[in-house]
Design an enzyme around this catalytic site. Structure first.
Site, mmCIF file in Angstrom:
data_model
loop_
_atom_site.group_PDB
_atom_site.id
_atom_site.type_symbol
_atom_site.label_atom_id
_atom_site.label_comp_id
_atom_site.label_asym_id
_atom_site.label_seq_id
_atom_site.Cartn_x
_atom_site.Cartn_y
_atom_site.Cartn_z
ATOM 1 N N HIS A 102 14.827 -32.184 -32.761
ATOM 2 C CA HIS A 102 13.746 -31.451 -32.101
ATOM 3 C C HIS A 102 12.868 -32.402 -31.263
ATOM 4 O O HIS A 102 12.981 -32.472 -30.041
ATOM 5 C CB HIS A 102 12.877 -30.734 -33.140
ATOM 6 C CG HIS A 102 13.627 -29.768 -34.007
ATOM 7 N ND1 HIS A 102 14.295 -28.680 -33.508
ATOM 8 C CD2 HIS A 102 13.807 -29.720 -35.357
ATOM 9 C CE1 HIS A 102 14.845 -27.990 -34.495
ATOM 10 N NE2 HIS A 102 14.571 -28.607 -35.628
HETATM 11 C C1 BDR Z 1 9.355 -28.536 -35.141
HETATM 12 O O1 BDR Z 1 8.757 -28.268 -36.417
HETATM 13 C C2 BDR Z 1 8.525 -29.467 -37.115
HETATM 14 O O2 BDR Z 1 8.932 -29.373 -38.457
HETATM 15 C C3 BDR Z 1 9.311 -30.530 -36.402
HETATM 16 O O3 BDR Z 1 8.632 -31.761 -36.491
HETATM 17 C C4 BDR Z 1 9.414 -30.044 -34.987
HETATM 18 O O4 BDR Z 1 8.319 -30.469 -34.223
HETATM 19 C C5 BDR Z 1 10.704 -27.864 -35.077
HETATM 20 O O5 BDR Z 1 10.562 -26.469 -35.210
#
Ligand code: BDR
Ligand code: CA
Length: 315
Positions: A246
């Site tokens: 992500h």
């Molecule tokens: C996002 O949610 C968080 O848990 C991660 O760091 C990322 O930014 C993904 O949905």
């Protein structure tokens, strides 16, 4: 060289994005503001400071503690099964002498934008609360920055905290709506591409084999933190020894947007209806009513090149 400000809820994937930015010869990190999310805003600041320490980046990076709750004053507890009790997979990094700046995070964002005179790129890897607060203080912020890259949302795929919403956008949906409608030159890096990009245990192993000595500590940390994150992906997604990418993908696209292809969207974020909170609502009608600026939503990415580039900064 691109001048970036990172706004993060420094969890496992945020931390890899931060280390990448600190190591990249093409990025200069002007500061890090933190937000509640993967852990508390204060813990995220401490994590960020310790990451700066192990990065050996060779320059000072100010860190500011930001929002501890949503714009509406809601405090949400951190999901310890995803990022551990301390946000970074329970890995304990060495402490440093650095302390967070005693300053309001929204003011810090506004000050940096002015100081960089149109050159600042803001990269958010957490809730958009700090940015929304900065906008409330100065609605001209979108015209003072070069760009905004947001990790969050899902345009043509399902969500991860509800069938229709992603964690960062849903985590403070009203703040997200403010940011989406503010007119930023904005690039959205959502689940459409982050769930099609993977880091495997083999990638980390290979990087450790070929890494520079000043990167070994960072990669050792990444190996340990990812072991925790891989386990979450095994339990929740049936993935073995690998994870979605992500926040690091947002950082890679901030550095080089040509890694992705984009769809221009006019969008707002639903925040009033609880079942749909955090859903990105598109206006694609012939006679549309959403007249605010378009957002470039990343729909495809060269995932293989992105991962090779991610680990190249350590080697
Ligand atoms: C996002 O949610 C968080 O848990 C991660 O760091 C990322 O930014 C993904 O949905
Ligand atoms: Ca994050």
């Amino acid at each position: 060289m691109k001048h970036i400000l990172i706004d993060a809820d420094t969890g496992i994937d945020d931390s890899i994005a931060i280390l990448y930015a600190l190591k990249s010869p093409y990025l200069h990190v002007e500061g890090i503001t933190t937000c509640f999310g993967n852990s508390g805003a204060e813990q995220s600041a401490e994590n960020s400071i310790r990451l700066i320490g192990i990065s050996h980046c060779g320059y000072d990076v100010p860190v500011v503690v930001g929002a501890k709750e949503t714009l509406d004053g809601e405090s949400k507890s951190a999901p310890a099964h995803i990022h551990g009790d301390n946000g970074i997979g329970n890995v304990v990094l060495p402490a440093t002498a650095q302390k967070p700046l005693d300053m309001d995070a929204a003011d810090f964002i506004l000050e940096k934008a002015r100081e960089l005179n149109g050159e600042l790129i803001i990269v958010t890897t957490g809730r958009l609360t700090n940015l929304a607060r900065a906008l409330q203080k100065d609605p001209t912020l979108p015209r003072q920055v070069k760009g905004l890259v947001v990790m969050g949302g899902c345009v043509a795929v399902h969500g991860n905290v509800s069938p229709v919403a992603e964690a960062n956008i849903a985590g403070d949906a009203r703040a997200s709506d403010l940011v989406f409608r503010a007119g930023f030159p904005m690039l959205l890096v959502g689940l459409d591409v982050t769930t099609k990009t993977f880091i495997t245990a083999k990638d980390v192993e290979n990087a450790l084999r070929f890494c520079r000595e000043d990167s070994r500590e960072s990669l050792e940390y990444i190996r340990q933190a990812l072991a925790f994150y891989f386990e979450f992906h095994r339990v929740s997604e049936g993935m073995v020894d690998c994870c979605f990418v992500h926040d690091p993908l947002a950082m890679l696209l901030a550095e080089d947007p040509t890694l992705g292809t984009y769809r221009m969207i006019r969008a707002r974020v639903e925040y009033e209806c609880p079942d749909y909170a955090g859903k990105i609502v598109l206006d694609e009608r012939f006679q549309r009513t959403m007249e605010h600026g378009e957002i470039a939503a990343c729909m495809e990415v060269d995932a293989d090149l992105a991962i090779r580039r991610l680990f190249s900064v350590f080697c």
